[in-house]
Design a protein around this motif. Structure first.
Motif, short mmCIF file in Angstrom:
data_model
loop_
_atom_site.label_atom_id
_atom_site.label_comp_id
_atom_site.label_asym_id
_atom_site.label_seq_id
_atom_site.Cartn_x
_atom_site.Cartn_y
_atom_site.Cartn_z
N PRO A 297 0.82 -1.16 0.03
CA PRO A 297 0.05 -0.02 0.03
C PRO A 297 0.84 1.23 0.00
O PRO A 297 0.39 2.28 -0.40
N GLY A 298 2.11 0.91 0.47
CA GLY A 298 2.87 2.32 0.33
C GLY A 298 3.09 2.87 1.78
O GLY A 298 2.42 2.23 2.73
N ARG A 299 3.90 3.91 1.91
CA ARG A 299 3.97 4.65 3.62
C ARG A 299 4.17 6.01 3.43
O ARG A 299 4.64 6.67 2.28
N ASP A 300 3.92 6.82 4.36
CA ASP A 300 4.04 8.01 4.55
C ASP A 300 4.65 8.32 5.83
O ASP A 300 4.75 7.82 6.97
N CYS A 301 5.80 9.62 5.84
CA CYS A 301 6.21 10.02 6.97
C CYS A 301 5.84 11.05 7.71
O CYS A 301 5.01 11.79 7.19
N GLN A 302 5.42 10.91 8.90
CA GLN A 302 4.91 11.91 9.73
C GLN A 302 5.87 12.62 10.90
O GLN A 302 6.18 11.98 11.89
N PRO A 303 6.61 13.46 10.28
CA PRO A 303 7.65 14.17 11.22
C PRO A 303 6.95 14.86 12.31
O PRO A 303 5.95 15.64 12.10
N VAL A 304 7.55 14.79 13.47
CA VAL A 304 7.15 15.53 14.76
C VAL A 304 8.43 16.22 15.13
O VAL A 304 9.24 15.76 15.81
N ALA A 305 8.25 17.66 14.80
CA ALA A 305 9.46 18.46 15.35
C ALA A 305 9.26 19.08 16.62
O ALA A 305 8.29 19.62 16.90
N LEU A 306 10.04 18.92 17.42
CA LEU A 306 9.97 19.25 18.92
C LEU A 306 11.03 20.34 19.44
O LEU A 306 12.12 20.16 19.00
N VAL A 307 10.78 20.98 20.39
CA VAL A 307 11.77 22.18 20.85
C VAL A 307 12.89 21.41 21.72
O VAL A 307 12.14 20.38 22.58
#
Length: 942
Positions: free
Chosen positions: A423-433
């Motif tokens: 099905p494929g894949r998606d990146c979900q970046p989470v930028a934190l301080v």
């Protein structure tokens, strides 16, 4: 012969464990029997004594009281006591003859032949008798099944994996390169091949060479999926063996061994001993590290494998990137498999050009496009004959091209694009301080993973990734199964403790500090739908060997330093069977080495969005520049690096795509053949009688089993077990008979005919007397009440190496003879399944009385049944030899013909087949029958 005489030998019908007794006293009402084995004396009523007279026949083996074995040549009755004239050969080869009175026969006795047992009133339960026949029939079916070696593996029915296993596993001494793309299951394919080679007897000793980091993963995968017990050989183990016995070759102490490549490279003595040990198959994982070039020669790894491959007949090389390190290294790996075929790089390159031309024609044949005149002319030139543009002829032409050209017999490469279903894949970046406490300088390890240095867990108080994780599991990921992977066990334990105790989230852990059972239980808890864990937290070991396709959310709590390791992590979810797009959640701290590493993977290598076959090579090529940028924020220099590597990656991927050998991909999974294998295994799964057989066996032998609502069965041994020698865990084991359950519940063993426990049951039944005799009632009006029938089952035996599988060539492996009391052959008239419902249990005492009363008839009919069984052997022998010869000649002729066009077919392979064919035909002359079971059937009115 007198009925009773002092000195006669008798066996207790009810206490066979007392051994062979001797009659020491007799009067009008009673008799006394001394049992020397147990030093006990029993007194019985003369008319109702539960005893059976033991008389040995000509050619029987007897033991005297000193334990010497003798062969009976003749026997005489001397006033009711038997004197045996016996013979044996001593250590010097001299023949010794003497007379042996039955009083001098040893007390230890083991009656194994069905006739001996039933005449001695050793009568088994009807259920045991039925189980014995079913076990013999199941084994006969398995020996003739083309699925042999495939059904016992805990794997999904994935066509390309099963096709490769079927194609390679049936060969003698296979030498192939398994080069499927990442995530398509090379390890499973290798395991299927190894399993098939071992089960069919084509191999007995396996050596697996892997990098240090993969040893444990391989051991677990072989045990969990294939029930194969491999031993890891490291420096500690080999040193311990040498310390115990300096002269012993450590590699001769186990049949199946996993060792690291570095161990062999660093220790020449172990390398020499591995060569001398005589393995049948060598398996090398990560084979792209075997490097060679005409100018620079080979690296240490290549030299090691080359030396081993010269002495080990079968070789499996595994790599996801066969040509990634250059065509020279690719050629060199093929050269390891067949140095005669691939002796010149220049010739290989020329042939590759020709194969590309062939591949283009094959692609036209596989398409829906009409064949033009130039296509037909080229096909005629390649095949030596013309074809018509018809579906059947196009299909045959494709397969002729596959057989004749290229490296198709030794190189298998499936691609995601060809297999599809991802099905494929998606990146979900989470930028934190980043918090103030975060290290912005210092060593790269301290910047990337400072939590690993704080074993007391204080890092959790200020790390924003922890807070984000709790919130995400409570909200966005609340109703989802989530897999989290971090580098180390202590980090995982700290996170699990916080999530479970402070956030009330159902958790499971999986790390190197847990036992195999604990890991299986954790994986099973995570797999449960309703009440299972919401999140499974894994250390790096969690990215090795476990697949969780039922989940589609992956949290990378940290990022590894190696792109291959990152791909392994993602590959736990991004695999065949995944139904949803993978969501890869990557928390990182802004302005730190974590952010720069994320951007490197995401922007330069594009590894989050797609499988990147060039990632590892690119990182190795730019490792110096990358480390500088990770250690400090170099601004534009890092931006320029990302751009340059991205451009180079796209160019390499385009080159790889254009160079795809679709002919090779088609040959790596011929759909028609693959679908037939899948269908056959599905039919086996749907129609297996094994669950009912095993439950009946356990119930009748006092093995405890408890069926669970989730489709599993808990099996435990008991003190009251009536059989010995079974491969059953002392602590018990959880099993399932169903493939779909086995793939989900990794804590449950997958019970098939090829599972060690089932095999031990069948072996016990075959080698012991379990169920070999029975007396039953047949309720029918079709036959005269009071008469008896004798049913005898014979096994058709041929002594031969397991690899030849001669039983497969037999028209039948079991012969059933059913005779009436007066000798009429009813074998074909009365089918065993027809009378089965009308057969009923007869209690032991009544059964013994029947045998004693009809002993003479039983012996006569048994002798007649043996003659009938032996009389069928000449015709069976001829049929078996015809089948065996044709089967092997077909393959010999096919390979001989194809060798004219395709030099990758080895001459030694053809010669090996011819030798085995000749050996098998000679051994089939030794066909014989062995009695397996006997039943006396008493006819009564319904």
């Amino acid at each position: 012969m007198h009925q009773f005489a002092i000195g006669q030998r008798w066996l207790s019908d009810t206490e066979t464990e007392l051994g062979l007794g001797v009659l020491i006293d007799v009067d009008e009402r009673s008799i006394s029997i001394l049992f020397p084995k147990s030093d006990e004396t029993r007194v019985y009523a003369r008319n109702t004594a539960p005893l059976s007279r033991i008389v040995f026949n000509i050619n029987d083996e007897v033991h005297d009281q000193e334990g010497n074995a003798w062969l009976v040549e003749s026997l005489d009755d001397v006033r009711g006591v038997i004197r045996y004239n016996v013979v044996r050969t001593n250590e010097n080869g001299e023949k010794i003859q003497k007379a042996l009175n039955e009083t001098r026969i040893g007390a230890q006795i083991q009656l194994s032949k069905p006739l001996e047992r039933i005449l001695a009133s050793q009568i088994d339960y009807k259920e045991w008798y039925d189980l014995r026949i079913e076990a013999l029939q199941m084994q006969a079916n398995m020996q003739s099944s083309p699925l042999r070696g495939l059904i016992g593996s805990r794997v999904g029915l994935i066509p390309h994996q099963l096709y490769i296993a079927h194609e390679v596993g049936k060969r003698f001494a296979p030498r192939v390169l398994l080069a499927d793309e990442v995530g398509l299951g090379k390890t499973i394919e290798a395991g299927l091949i190894i399993h098939q080679q071992l089960k069919t007897g084509r191999a007995e000793r396996i050596l697996v060479l892997v990098p240090d980091s993969l040893q444990y993963q391989w051991m677990i995968e072989m045990r969990r999926r294939f029930n194969l017990k491999f031993s890891i050989f490291d420096l500690t183990r080999t040193a311990s063996i040498k310390e115990h016995d300096p002269e012993l070759n450590p590699f001769l102490t186990e049949q199946c061994i996993i060792a690291s490549v570095d161990l062999m490279i660093d220790h020449d003595d172990l390398r020499e001993q591995a060569v001398e040990a005589g393995f049948d198959v060598l398996v090398v994982d990560e084979a792209h590290h075997l490097m060679w070039s005409e100018e620079e020669g080979a690296n240490d790894r290549y030299d090691l494998v080359e030396e081993l491959a010269e002495s080990i007949p079968g070789v499996l090389l595994l790599t996801a990137t066969p040509e990634q390190l250059g065509v020279e290294s690719h050629f060199a790996r093929l050269r390891l498999l067949d140095p005669q075929r691939f002796s010149s790089l220049e010739v290989f390159l020329d042939e590759e050009q020709q194969y590309q031309h062939t591949a283009k024609i094959a692609e036209v044949l596989m398409s829906d496009a009409a064949l033009q005149d130039e296509h037909l002319a080229t096909i005629e030139q390649l095949l030596g004959h013309a074809i018509q543009d018809e579906p059947e002829q196009r299909y045959r032409a494709i397969h002729e091209l596959l057989d004749r050209h290229g490296t198709g017999r030794i190189l298998f490469r499936n691609t995601r694009e060809a297999i599809q279903g991802f099905p494929g894949r998606d990146c979900q970046p989470v930028a934190l301080v980043a918090p103030e406490q975060w290290s912005m300088d210092g060593k790269l390890r301290e910047q990337m993973w400072p939590e690993e240095a704080q074993l007391d867990g204080t890092w959790m108080e200020y790390d924003p990734r922890v807070t984000w994780l709790m919130e995400a599991l409570r909200k966005d990921l609340k109703h989802k199964k989530v897999l989290l992977i971090a580098r180390s066990g202590p980090v995982v334990e700290a996170l699990e403790n916080a999530l479970r105790l402070h956030a009330g989230i159902r958790t499971a852990m999986f790390h190197e500090g847990m036992s195999l059972l604990e890991r299986d239980q954790a994986a099973a808890y995570f797999a449960e739908d309703s009440y299972g864990a919401q999140i499974l937290l894994c250390s790096e070991i969690g990215s090795e060997g476990r697949n969780f396709q039922f989940a589609s959310d992956l949290i990378l709590f940290d990022l590894p330093a190696n792109p291959d390791v990152l791909e392994q992590r993602i590959g736990r979810l991004d695999r065949i069977g995944q139904e949803n797009r993978i969501q890869i959640h990557v928390p990182y701290l802004i302005g730190t080495a974590q952010e720069r590493m994320f951007r490197w993977y995401n922007e330069a290598l594009n590894i989050f969005g797609n499988i990147s076959p060039t990632a590892q090579t690119l990182q190795e090529n730019f490792i110096v520049e990358l480390k500088d940028c990770l250690l400090a924020d170099l601004g534009q220099q890092f931006e320029d690096l990302l751009e340059a590597v991205s451009v180079q990656r796209e160019a390499l991927e385009t080159e790889l795509q254009e160079g795809r050998d679709r002919l090779l991909e088609y040959n790596s999974c011929r759909p028609v053949v693959a679908d037939k294998i899948v269908t056959a295994l599905e039919d086996y799964d749907d129609n297996s009688h094994l669950p009912m057989f095993m439950k009946r066996f356990m119930a009748s032998t006092n093995i405890d089993f408890d069926e669970q609502s989730n489709g599993t069965v808990i099996i435990k041994p008991t003190d009251q077990m009536q059989v010995q020698g079974l491969d059953i865990d002392e602590e018990g084991m959880t099993v399932t008979f169903y493939r779909d359950q086995a793939l989900i519940r990794e804590d449950a063993q997958y019970l098939t005919l090829e599972h060690p426990f089932t095999e031990s049951v069948v072996e016990m039944i075959q080698t012991q007397s379990f169920g070999s005799t029975n007396v039953a009632l047949l309720k029918t009006n079709a036959l005269k009440p009071g008469t008896i029938l004798l049913e005898v089952w014979f096994k058709v035996d041929v002594v031969a190496p397991k690899a030849l599988n001669l039983p497969e060539s037999l028209p039948k492996q079991l012969i059933r003879v059913l005779l009436s009391e007066n000798g009429q052959d009813l074998s074909l008239k009365i089918d065993p399944e027809i009378i089965k419902p009308y057969l009923h249990h007869l209690d032991g005492n009544s059964g013994r009385q029947v045998v004693k009363a009809r002993r003479e008839v039983i012996e006569q009919r048994y002798a007649q049944s043996l003659e009938i069984a032996r009389g069928s052997l000449p015709e069976m022998k001829q049929q078996a030899k015809t089948f065996f010869a044709k089967k092997w000649q077909y393959e010999i002729d096919r390979l001989t013909y194809l060798k004219q066009f395709n030099p990758s077919i080895r001459q030694d392979e053809i010669q090996g087949l011819e030798k085995l064919q000749k050996e098998g035909l000679e051994l089939l002359d030794g066909l014989a029958v062995t009695p397996e079971a006997i039943r006396v059937i008493v006819v009564v009115k319904p």
